[in-house]
Design a protein around this motif. Structure first.
Motif, PDB file in Angstrom:
ATOM      1  N   GLN A  28      50.355  62.316  21.578  1.00  0.00           N
ATOM      2  CA  GLN A  28      50.702  62.732  20.228  1.00  0.00           C
ATOM      3  C   GLN A  28      49.954  63.997  19.840  1.00  0.00           C
ATOM      4  OE1 GLN A  28      50.002  59.520  17.530  1.00  0.00           O
ATOM      5  NE2 GLN A  28      51.908  58.483  18.061  1.00  0.00           N
ATOM      6  N   PRO A  29      50.517  64.792  18.915  1.00  0.00           N
ATOM      7  CA  PRO A  29      49.822  66.006  18.484  1.00  0.00           C
ATOM      8  C   PRO A  29      48.498  65.680  17.814  1.00  0.00           C
ATOM      9  CG  PRO A  29      51.692  65.520  17.057  1.00  0.00           C
ATOM     10  CD  PRO A  29      51.795  64.606  18.234  1.00  0.00           C
ATOM     11  N   VAL A  30      47.521  66.595  17.979  1.00  0.00           N
ATOM     12  CA  VAL A  30      46.191  66.396  17.417  1.00  0.00           C
ATOM     13  C   VAL A  30      45.768  67.666  16.707  1.00  0.00           C
ATOM     14  CG1 VAL A  30      45.500  64.717  19.151  1.00  0.00           C
ATOM     15  CG2 VAL A  30      45.088  67.140  19.578  1.00  0.00           C
ATOM     16  N   THR A  31      44.709  67.571  15.898  1.00  0.00           N
ATOM     17  CA  THR A  31      44.148  68.725  15.224  1.00  0.00           C
ATOM     18  C   THR A  31      43.317  69.534  16.210  1.00  0.00           C
ATOM     19  OG1 THR A  31      42.151  67.540  14.570  1.00  0.00           O
ATOM     20  CG2 THR A  31      44.044  67.414  13.094  1.00  0.00           C
ATOM     21  N   ALA A  32      42.817  70.692  15.756  1.00  0.00           N
ATOM     22  CA  ALA A  32      41.992  71.531  16.619  1.00  0.00           C
ATOM     23  C   ALA A  32      40.717  70.819  17.046  1.00  0.00           C
ATOM     24  CB  ALA A  32      41.648  72.843  15.904  1.00  0.00           C
ATOM     25  N   GLU A  33      40.240  69.893  16.209  1.00  0.00           N
ATOM     26  CA  GLU A  33      39.036  69.141  16.553  1.00  0.00           C
ATOM     27  C   GLU A  33      39.350  67.881  17.354  1.00  0.00           C
ATOM     28  OE1 GLU A  33      39.865  70.024  13.498  1.00  0.00           O
ATOM     29  OE2 GLU A  33      38.489  71.709  13.125  1.00  0.00           O
ATOM     30  N   ARG A  40      43.587  62.805  14.954  1.00  0.00           N
ATOM     31  CA  ARG A  40      44.955  62.296  15.008  1.00  0.00           C
ATOM     32  C   ARG A  40      45.855  63.034  14.035  1.00  0.00           C
ATOM     33  NH1 ARG A  40      46.881  56.530  12.525  1.00  0.00           N
ATOM     34  NH2 ARG A  40      49.058  56.602  13.166  1.00  0.00           N
ATOM     35  N   CYS A  41      47.117  63.200  14.426  1.00  0.00           N
ATOM     36  CA  CYS A  41      48.128  63.809  13.562  1.00  0.00           C
ATOM     37  C   CYS A  41      49.329  62.879  13.480  1.00  0.00           C
ATOM     38  CB  CYS A  41      48.580  65.166  14.102  1.00  0.00           C
ATOM     39  SG  CYS A  41      47.375  66.490  13.955  1.00  0.00           S
ATOM     40  N   TYR A  42      49.826  62.645  12.256  1.00  0.00           N
ATOM     41  CA  TYR A  42      51.082  61.927  12.116  1.00  0.00           C
ATOM     42  C   TYR A  42      52.222  62.813  12.625  1.00  0.00           C
ATOM     43  CZ  TYR A  42      48.960  58.373   9.075  1.00  0.00           C
ATOM     44  OH  TYR A  42      48.199  57.351   8.572  1.00  0.00           O
ATOM     45  N   ILE A  83      45.111  60.775   5.824  1.00  0.00           N
ATOM     46  CA  ILE A  83      45.859  62.019   6.004  1.00  0.00           C
ATOM     47  C   ILE A  83      45.055  63.256   5.612  1.00  0.00           C
ATOM     48  CG2 ILE A  83      46.881  62.126   3.703  1.00  0.00           C
ATOM     49  CD1 ILE A  83      49.490  62.928   5.015  1.00  0.00           C
ATOM     50  N   ALA A  84      43.973  63.086   4.869  1.00  0.00           N
ATOM     51  CA  ALA A  84      43.227  64.235   4.360  1.00  0.00           C
ATOM     52  C   ALA A  84      42.655  65.093   5.480  1.00  0.00           C
ATOM     53  CB  ALA A  84      42.106  63.763   3.437  1.00  0.00           C
ATOM     54  N   ALA A  85      42.403  64.500   6.641  1.00  0.00           N
ATOM     55  CA  ALA A  85      41.813  65.255   7.753  1.00  0.00           C
ATOM     56  C   ALA A  85      42.856  65.973   8.592  1.00  0.00           C
ATOM     57  CB  ALA A  85      41.008  64.303   8.639  1.00  0.00           C
ATOM     58  N   MET A  86      44.135  65.945   8.179  1.00  0.00           N
ATOM     59  CA  MET A  86      45.207  66.489   9.010  1.00  0.00           C
ATOM     60  C   MET A  86      45.705  67.838   8.522  1.00  0.00           C
ATOM     61  SD  MET A  86      47.411  63.020   9.775  1.00  0.00           S
ATOM     62  CE  MET A  86      46.584  61.502  10.271  1.00  0.00           C
ATOM     63  N   GLY A 122      44.983  70.668   9.570  1.00  0.00           N
ATOM     64  CA  GLY A 122      45.180  71.564  10.699  1.00  0.00           C
ATOM     65  C   GLY A 122      46.243  71.112  11.673  1.00  0.00           C
ATOM     66  N   CYS A 123      46.994  70.070  11.349  1.00  0.00           N
ATOM     67  CA  CYS A 123      48.031  69.557  12.257  1.00  0.00           C
ATOM     68  C   CYS A 123      49.238  70.492  12.270  1.00  0.00           C
ATOM     69  CB  CYS A 123      48.472  68.161  11.824  1.00  0.00           C
ATOM     70  SG  CYS A 123      47.228  66.879  12.086  1.00  0.00           S
ATOM     71  N   ASP A 124      49.888  70.549  13.430  1.00  0.00           N
ATOM     72  CA  ASP A 124      51.099  71.352  13.556  1.00  0.00           C
ATOM     73  C   ASP A 124      52.334  70.489  13.303  1.00  0.00           C
ATOM     74  OD1 ASP A 124      52.750  73.489  14.047  1.00  0.00           O
ATOM     75  OD2 ASP A 124      52.764  73.216  16.222  1.00  0.00           O
ATOM     76  N   THR A 125      52.251  69.609  12.320  1.00  0.00           N
ATOM     77  CA  THR A 125      53.370  68.738  11.950  1.00  0.00           C
ATOM     78  C   THR A 125      53.462  68.707  10.422  1.00  0.00           C
ATOM     79  OG1 THR A 125      52.031  66.718  11.817  1.00  0.00           O
ATOM     80  CG2 THR A 125      52.939  67.309  13.976  1.00  0.00           C
ATOM     81  N   ALA A 126      54.423  67.946   9.926  1.00  0.00           N
ATOM     82  CA  ALA A 126      54.589  67.825   8.470  1.00  0.00           C
ATOM     83  C   ALA A 126      53.390  67.175   7.810  1.00  0.00           C
ATOM     84  CB  ALA A 126      55.854  67.026   8.151  1.00  0.00           C
ATOM     85  N   ALA A 127      52.530  66.516   8.592  1.00  0.00           N
ATOM     86  CA  ALA A 127      51.341  65.895   8.007  1.00  0.00           C
ATOM     87  C   ALA A 127      50.446  66.927   7.327  1.00  0.00           C
ATOM     88  CB  ALA A 127      50.553  65.153   9.086  1.00  0.00           C
ATOM     89  N   ALA A 128      50.475  68.177   7.787  1.00  0.00           N
ATOM     90  CA  ALA A 128      49.616  69.214   7.197  1.00  0.00           C
ATOM     91  C   ALA A 128      49.943  69.426   5.729  1.00  0.00           C
ATOM     92  CB  ALA A 128      49.774  70.519   7.975  1.00  0.00           C
ATOM     93  N   LEU A 129      51.232  69.367   5.361  1.00  0.00           N
ATOM     94  CA  LEU A 129      51.615  69.555   3.956  1.00  0.00           C
ATOM     95  C   LEU A 129      50.991  68.490   3.073  1.00  0.00           C
ATOM     96  CD1 LEU A 129      53.362  70.602   1.601  1.00  0.00           C
ATOM     97  CD2 LEU A 129      55.219  69.148   2.461  1.00  0.00           C
ATOM     98  N   TRP A 130      51.131  67.232   3.472  1.00  0.00           N
ATOM     99  CA  TRP A 130      50.644  66.146   2.628  1.00  0.00           C
ATOM    100  C   TRP A 130      49.127  66.051   2.680  1.00  0.00           C
ATOM    101  CZ3 TRP A 130      54.329  64.975  -0.478  1.00  0.00           C
ATOM    102  CH2 TRP A 130      55.652  65.160  -0.057  1.00  0.00           C
TER     103      TRP A 130
END
Length: 823
Positions: free
Chosen positions: A326-331, A334-336, A426-429, A431-439
């Protein structure tokens, strides 16, 4: 390793044959559904029994012909879900059982039948592939059951209710016993299953094959591909051919049984996993609802024809897992995935009441058991409309379990105007390259300055939102970006609102005002906010809050009408999230206009509940306004001592304590100043100087010098000089004043200390003139007198003494006047 064993047995072939033979049916209405997908538009016809059919070209598009003429089509909902970009019109054809499709674009059509029996027509962008069987023209005069003869190039032929000779097919169908015809079969193994016919004799494989009719001059419509067997077996059997069944090879049967036995053992031991289709609760759906739902899925048709067996080694498994994770942040967090927040597909543009009713109907299935999929679908529909509280209630009432529950709860809170904050998953996301970054960005009330934000992912997800959510969330998202200096991203949010269809409304004006304020154009921004704040638009509350905050940040007084509006809305919305904010801004707006009576009264009569932190912050900010020098001393002292309990409850911070203590000390209230300077404030450099000043006011020079120990700034040196003078050490006071450039003060202290020479050099002008008259300074009247001639007689001497006496008396009067300030 994942496996699902499949085998084609003779019984399966019986079912295939039985499903293809034409049988009498009653009149029926076939519902046509639709859906728009990336690159193609899909039509699904719930044919039920999957009769024979053809699809071919017409002058305006395509025509579908079913092998039944006792049906009609329900087209009422076709354009409810799709645009007219690829399909401009759809209507029943020139004869029963026909459906005409008008295609206005450079598109092509394909068709197939799903495993559940639904007929699917896809209208895709671009030209048709070479050799497409669906690009052949239909004959307007031909009947529905007349299938055109095949061309010399072998083209697949689908099951039809009419015999098709010479085609690349293993099965040939006959019209029924009443026709007098016999079924023809290319595969001898199937002949035993034909009923009502004699078994024809076998024919030697070297015998001459039946002739293939020549193709017609006018191209006819091609039919759907046949999937019943290899294209090579095209022999047409004669009635003299004996046909005997070919039983399976016992070795094959034995191997199949052994393989199934071993796979069963492996599954029981946990070494393999059986990929079984999910079972959903469709008790309340029409008979072919599942087939239509499957067909409307944007999955490629060819996917169902892929092998159902997958094998891999443990090395393959471990290697591929690193690629498909699954996609992850730069650190590495986890990313939704995007599918968790696919709000655009959770509802449509029909009225909310209709959609909610549809989603509520299948909530509870057999034995009153809730359907998890139905519950999640209803909760997601509520979120599509922005109903966060309703979505949380549904999820809590039925107690469903899903990996998306946590995300849906946090999403519902954000849509209700809340901010889950740092504690949310979700607050830690951001930097995600998914829609989770918006929320994740919207989950923060104030973004951390060092937060890593994937702006591209945020803007992509925002642009994909339904228009009503885009307008609702746009101002908040723009504000988040502007708070961390991302003005370009805020402008991108503004553009996403502007390009949405329809009137952008107040959301666009609010974002424009935010950008103006962030860019230093306060007058333009506040003017737009004032207009919106004085309107009845739902965003007027946000505009009012921004307008007042902007003026307070610039130190400007807030207009009384805006303060009145804040008071009215604070009372009306006291139980909502805006209530505490509006109460605070109303109080501070009164204070900015120096109306402290109403400000403190509103504080004591706070409307509705409020967090302690908000009340404390309001009290501190109100006393900071009171302590400003613009307010008169009398008004300051009256309001301070009248409302001192509010200050004590709020807990003044360091700067506020110092400001208030300084003003109190300047007005002679040194005891109250010392009370405020207890603790941290009293240990700061500024606090120690204030305490020294208070000590001098109370004639305590020793206490003042003690507070000033170790301080070397100019103000501290002046206070030391003042303390030394108060203690009687005028020489030290003169030296300290001279050290900081206060020459006149140094001269006065020198005069007090008896150092007339220093006083004559550094004192005020009047003091220097007086000392010169007293012949203290060098080159004064004494030195000049020595150069004069001695008077000759006694009368002249007496006259000189009288003049000198007058001069000394005048000098003493001048000196006394110069030191009349206590020096």
């Amino acid at each position: 390793m994942m496996a699902r064993a499949t085998s084609l047995t003779l019984v399966s072939l019986v079912w295939l044959w039985a499903g293809s033979v034409a049988t009498p049916v009653v009149a029926d209405t076939l519902r046509v559904r639709s859906g728009d997908h990336e690159g193609f538009t899909r039509l699904v016809i719930d044919t039920g029994t999957s009769p024979g059919w053809t699809l071919g070209r017409t002058g305006t598009g395509y025509e579908l012909r079913l092998a039944r003429d006792d049906v009609d089509f329900d087209l009422s909902a076709v354009f409810r879900q799709i645009s007219r970009n690829r399909l401009d019109a759809i209507s029943e054809g020139s004869a029963p059982g026909r459906l005409a499709l008008t295609v206005p674009c450079d598109c092509h059509a394909t068709a197939f039948v799903t495993g559940s029996g639904a007929l699917v027509i896809d209208i895709a962008d671009g030209a048709a592939p070479n050799g497409s069987v669906f690009e052949r023209r239909v004959d307007p005069a031909a009947g529905n059951t007349e299938v055109p003869e095949e061309t010399p190039t072998t083209t697949p032929v689908e099951a039809s209710a009419t015999p098709v000779e010479g085609a690349a097919s293993d099965l040939f169908f006959w019209k029924g016993p009443e026709s007098g015809q016999r079924p023809l079969a290319a595969d001898p193994r199937l002949a035993i299953f034909w009923r009502g016919t004699d078994v024809p004799p076998a024919r030697a494989p070297t015998e001459e094959r039946a002739p293939v009719p020549a193709p017609q001059e006018t191209p006819q419509a091609a039919v759907a591909p046949n999937t019943f067997g290899p294209a090579e077996t095209t022999d047409v059997m004669t009635e003299a051919d004996p046909i005997l069944p070919a039983l399976p090879d016992p070795r094959v049967t034995e191997a199949q049984a052994e393989l199934l036995h071993q796979l069963s053992r492996a599954a029981a031991q946990g070494l393999v996993e059986v990929n079984r289709p999910a079972v959903t609760d469709r008790m309340d759906e029409p008979p072919h609802e599942a087939a239509v739902a499957e067909a409307l899925s944007p999955a490629e048709p060819a996917a169902s024809q892929q092998s159902s067996i997958h094998a891999e080694t443990s090395i393959d498994r471990d290697t591929l897992s690193t690629i498909t994770r699954q996609p992850v942040t730069a650190e590495g967090g986890r990313c939704y995935p995007d599918s968790t927040f696919d709000l655009a597909h959770w509802g449509d543009d029909r009225p909310a009441t209709i959609q909610i009713a549809e989603r509520r109907a299948p909530l509870v299935g057999e034995f009153d058991r809730p359907s998890q999929d139905a519950v999640l679908a209803l909760a997601r529909l509520y979120l599509f409309f922005g109903f966060g509280a309703e979505a949380r209630a549904v999820l809590a009432s039925f107690g469903v379990e899903s990996e998306d529950i946590s995300a849906l709860h946090e999403l519902s809170e954000i849509l209700d105007g809340g901010t889950p904050g740092a504690g949310a998953t979700i607050a830690a996301m951001t930097g995600c390259d998914t829609a989770a970054a918006l929320w994740a960005v919207l989950a923060w009330p104030d973004l951390p300055p060092d937060a890593e934000i994937d702006e591209g992912a945020v803007l992509r997800a925002y642009s994909a939102l339904p228009v009503h959510l885009r307008r609702s969330l746009g101002p908040e998202l723009s504000d988040r970006f502007l708070s961390v200096g991302h003005e370009a991203a805020a402008r991108a949010v503004r553009d996403a609102i502007a390009r949405a269809p329809g009137d952008a409304g107040a959301a666009l004006d609010l974002v424009d005002a935010q950008i103006d304020l962030a860019g230093g154009r306060a007058d333009t921004g506040e003017q737009a906010l004032d207009l919106l704040a004085r309107s009845n638009d739902p965003l007027s509350v946000d505009a009012l809050i921004m307008a007042i905050e902007s003026r307070l940040a610039r130190g400007q007084a807030v207009e009384p009408d805006l303060a009145d509006s804040a008071a009215a809305l604070a009372f009306e919305l006291q139980d909502g999230p805006e209530g505490p904010v509006l109460n605070q801004l109303h109080i501070l707006a009164r204070g900015s206009g120096r109306d402290f009576d109403q400000a403190f009264d509103a504080y004591r009569h706070w409307a509705g509940p409020a967090p302690d932190i908000v009340r404390a912050d309001t009290g501190r900010r109100l006393f900071a306004m009171l302590g400003e020098r613009e307010s008169e001393d009398n008004a300051f002292l009256v309001q301070y001592f009248r409302n001192r309990d509010i200050l004590d409850a709020a807990g003044p911070d360091l700067i506020l304590s110092l400001d208030l203590a300084e003003r109190l000390a300047d007005n002679g209230f040194t005891g109250e100043a010392q009370r405020l300077l207890k603790g941290e404030a009293g240990y700061s450099d500024r606090g120690r100087r204030l305490l020294a000043h208070a000590a001098l006011s109370e004639f305590d020079p020793a206490g003042a010098l003690e507070q000033l120990a170790g301080l070397g700034d100019r103000e501290a040196e002046e206070l030391r000089a003042e303390a030394s003078a108060m203690a009687g050490d005028h020489a030290a006071a003169a030296t300290r004043y001279a050290g900081v450039g206060e020459t006149e003060k140094a001269g006065r202290e020198a005069w007090r200390g008896g150092d007339w020479t220093l006083a004559a050099k550094s004192g005020p002008e009047t003091m220097r003139s007086a000392l010169e008259a007293l012949s203290v300074a060098p080159g004064t009247a004494i030195a000049v007198a020595e150069t004069k001639a001695e008077p000759a007689g006694p009368l002249a001497k007496s006259r000189i003494l009288i003049e000198e006496s007058r001069s000394v008396r005048s000098a003493l009067d001048t000196l006394l006047a110069a030191t009349d300030d206590g020096g």
